[in-house]
Each structure stands twice: as C-alpha cells, then as structure tokens.
Design an enzyme around this catalytic site. Structure first.
Site, mmCIF file in Angstrom:
data_model
loop_
_atom_site.group_PDB
_atom_site.id
_atom_site.type_symbol
_atom_site.label_atom_id
_atom_site.label_comp_id
_atom_site.label_asym_id
_atom_site.label_seq_id
_atom_site.Cartn_x
_atom_site.Cartn_y
_atom_site.Cartn_z
ATOM 1 N N TYR A 1 -6.308 6.866 3.911
ATOM 2 C CA TYR A 1 -6.478 5.817 2.903
ATOM 3 C C TYR A 1 -5.686 4.556 3.274
ATOM 4 O O TYR A 1 -6.220 3.445 3.283
ATOM 5 C CB TYR A 1 -6.056 6.293 1.492
ATOM 6 C CG TYR A 1 -5.865 5.090 0.618
ATOM 7 C CD1 TYR A 1 -6.972 4.400 0.137
ATOM 8 C CD2 TYR A 1 -4.592 4.557 0.377
ATOM 9 C CE1 TYR A 1 -6.825 3.226 -0.568
ATOM 10 C CE2 TYR A 1 -4.439 3.384 -0.323
ATOM 11 C CZ TYR A 1 -5.550 2.724 -0.800
ATOM 12 O OH TYR A 1 -5.410 1.539 -1.480
ATOM 13 N N ASP B 1 -9.327 5.922 -2.430
ATOM 14 C CA ASP B 1 -8.149 6.433 -3.144
ATOM 15 C C ASP B 1 -8.630 7.182 -4.396
ATOM 16 O O ASP B 1 -9.835 7.404 -4.566
ATOM 17 C CB ASP B 1 -7.179 5.286 -3.475
ATOM 18 C CG ASP B 1 -7.708 4.401 -4.588
ATOM 19 O OD1 ASP B 1 -8.920 4.487 -4.912
ATOM 20 O OD2 ASP B 1 -6.917 3.629 -5.161
ATOM 21 N N GLU C 1 0.823 -1.213 0.000
ATOM 22 C CA GLU C 1 0.000 0.000 0.000
ATOM 23 C C GLU C 1 0.859 1.267 0.000
ATOM 24 O O GLU C 1 0.530 2.247 -0.655
ATOM 25 C CB GLU C 1 -0.955 0.008 1.201
ATOM 26 C CG GLU C 1 -2.091 -0.992 1.071
ATOM 27 C CD GLU C 1 -3.007 -0.685 -0.116
ATOM 28 O OE1 GLU C 1 -3.039 0.460 -0.581
ATOM 29 O OE2 GLU C 1 -3.675 -1.621 -0.583
#
Ligand code: SF4
Length: 326
Positions: A120, A138, A40
């Site tokens: 996020y 996102d 991520e």
C-alpha cells in the site's frame, strides 16, 4: 464481478466530488516524496486528525532524508513519541540511512524493498509523489470496492485487480486519494451516506452497504502484567526496552505473567512494594492490564522527560505522578 459499473463514468463523478470536497491536509500541498512518505507512514496507524500534528513535528525536526539519517534513533523515537507503533519510526530512520544519498526510488517494487514499506505505502508514494500508474488499496478502498461490487470477503488479488481497472492512469495520485477520501468521508464503515454519495448510481451495494465487506475477525489476547514505579531523587528507574513493538523506547520495569511482581522486586533487590493502581493498554494483538506497584528508590534514576517513552509508559507515569508517591 467485472467493473461493470463503468470506470469511465464513475471516474469523472468521483473526481468532480473530490475537487469540491477534499480535505485540506498538510501533506496534500507538497510534491516532496519524503514528506509524502512520512505522511503515509503516519497514516498507516494514526488517524488523520492526530497525524497532522505528528507530521508537522516530525518534518520540523527532520526536514529531509539527510537530517533523518543523521539523527540518533533515540531522537527519532522522542519526536515520534505519542504516535504509537514505534516500529514505523525505527523503519523510517533505517530507510533514510539507506537512501539519503540516492533519494527515494520512484518504482513501487523498489520502494517495497525499503524498511517498513508494504504494497500500500509503495503504491501511495509512487502514485502521489511520482505519478506512477499504480492503485493503492488501503482499508478505505477495500470497503468502497467491496460495496460497489457487493463482495463479502474481497481477496487481496481481487482488490488489487479491481482497483487497477478503475485507476485513472492520467492522474493516479489524485485518483487514489479520491477513492480513499470517499471511504473516509462518505462510504464510512458505519452509516455510509449513500444518499449523497457521488458514485451511488454506479454502486451495487447502496441501500445494503453495511453488509459489505464482512468484518474481519480480530482477536486480542488479554495479558496481565506488572510494572514497578521506583521514584528516586531525580526521576524514576527506567529501562530501555527491547523487542519488535517498543524496542528502543524507555519505560518502567515491566514483566508479564505469573510471578511478575516477585521477579521485578528481586531484580531491584526489594522486599516489597505497595499497589499504586491499574493501567490498561491495547496493542494490535493483545490487551495488557498492568498492576502498578511503587517503592522508594535511592539508586540511579532517569528524567522521564529526557527519554522517549511509549504511550503505555506515559499512562504509568501519569498514574505515578497522580498518586501520593512512594
Ligand atoms: S453508494 Fe453507499 S455504499 Fe456505495 S459507494 Fe456510495 S456510500 Fe458507499
């Protein structure tokens, strides 16, 4: 606007599509929260295809939080080299040092307390790695939601509330990934494939999709800079950079603005240097045009392969090695 397109009906359509079309990405085959976090963080600013290689390299060098916590910052930056936005690597390193003993927390609020983790990333890790029912918004999700509900300028609050309403609480990690995958593969910024979109029948924006959302203004300041290539017997003069963007990396002596060349020459006690060429490099907020000068050097130098260099300095190095040499 309400989620009147019917989350209940939209969900099975999107999930069925995702089961058939999800890309086989290396981080999708793991439940390891650390590996999911690394993916991520990489995907924050690196495209999926490039992230694959950096992900494999990073996990091979630092397979778990402990290994990362114990590494030197320089080693971490060297392994990250090329992926750009090095603050991500420095933050991951600090994060590992903070939680190596306890492991990553599962709650989004606790994840957000850690270095480099915004809303996020916290939501993505909490939902994908720990199954927490929280929506991850996102850029892809922003675009899909704005089109589904024809919203020109979606506010952060509207996006989060709408995403939470649609969230599949029984499988939040898969759901979040499905929505992002739709944005990556079908509801793309340009020429979205509305004709084959699995949620087209719920979408108010189909047919005029590219109108939503309105583009965000992006300003990049043009900045001129000068770099000095001082080639010695064993390499080049390299300096350890400070600052938020490139701090901890090494690079060629560089200065911005008027008088930069004279400033660099005087720093190294040189009377002159000859022009080698120009290098351009864009950061998020500025675009650098760097005039590169070269001069011979007989003092201490560094092997550029032994130091973590930024992409920008990689470009200067390529120019230096291509050129006739000082
Ligand atoms: S129908 Fe078109 S605009 Fe709507 S979600 Fe699908 S691809 Fe995006």
């Amino acid at each position: 606007m309400q989620a009147s397109c019917g989350g209940m009906e939209l969900r099975p359509a999107l999930l069925a599509w995702y089961r058939r079309n999800a890309r086989d990405l290396p981080w999708r085959g793991t439940r390891d929260p650390y590996a999911i976090l690394v993916s991520e963080v990489l995907l924050q600013q690196t495209r999926v295809e490039q992230a694959r290689g950096y992900y494999a390299r990073f996990l091979a060098a630092f397979p778990d939080l402990n290994a990362l916590a114990q590494a030197s910052e320089e080693d971490v930056l060297r392994v990250w080299a090329g992926a750009g936005y090095y603050r991500r690597a420095r933050n991951l390193h600090r994060l590992a040092q903070a939680v190596a003993k306890t492991g990553l927390p599962a709650a989004p609020a606790e994840l957000e307390e850690l270095p480099g983790i915004g809303p996020y990333t916290a939501a993505a890790v909490a939902s994908i790695a720990f199954g927490k029912p929280v929506a991850a918004v996102d850029g892809n999700v922003r675009r899909v939601l704005a089109r589904l509900f024809t919203v020109d300028v979606p506010s952060a609050r509207w996006l989060q509330e709408t995403a939470e309403r649609l969230l599949d609480r029984a499988g939040p990690g898969v759901w979040n990934q499905a929505l992002m995958e739709l944005g990556s593969l079908v509801c793309t910024p340009k020429r979205p494939a509305c004709a084959t979109c699995p949620v087209a029948r719920f979408c108010q924006g189909k047919g005029a999709a590219e109108r939503y959302p309105l583009p965000r203004a992006r300003r990049r300041t043009a900045v001129s800079a000068t770099a000095l290539v001082l080639k010695g017997a064993g390499g080049y003069v390299l300096e350890r950079r400070d600052g938020r963007v490139l701090g901890g990396l090494w690079g060629f002596p560089l200065a911005e603005g008027k008088g930069a060349r004279e400033h660099l020459l005087s720093r190294y006690g040189l009377a002159s240097a000859r022009p080698l060429g120009t290098v351009e490099h864009a950061f998020t907020h500025k675009k650098l045009t760097i005039r590169v000068y070269a001069a011979p050097w007989s003092g201490p130098d560094e092997d550029p392969n032994a130091r973590p260099l930024s992409v920008l300095d990689g470009k200067i190095l390529a120019l230096a090695e291509r050129g006739p040499g000082p």
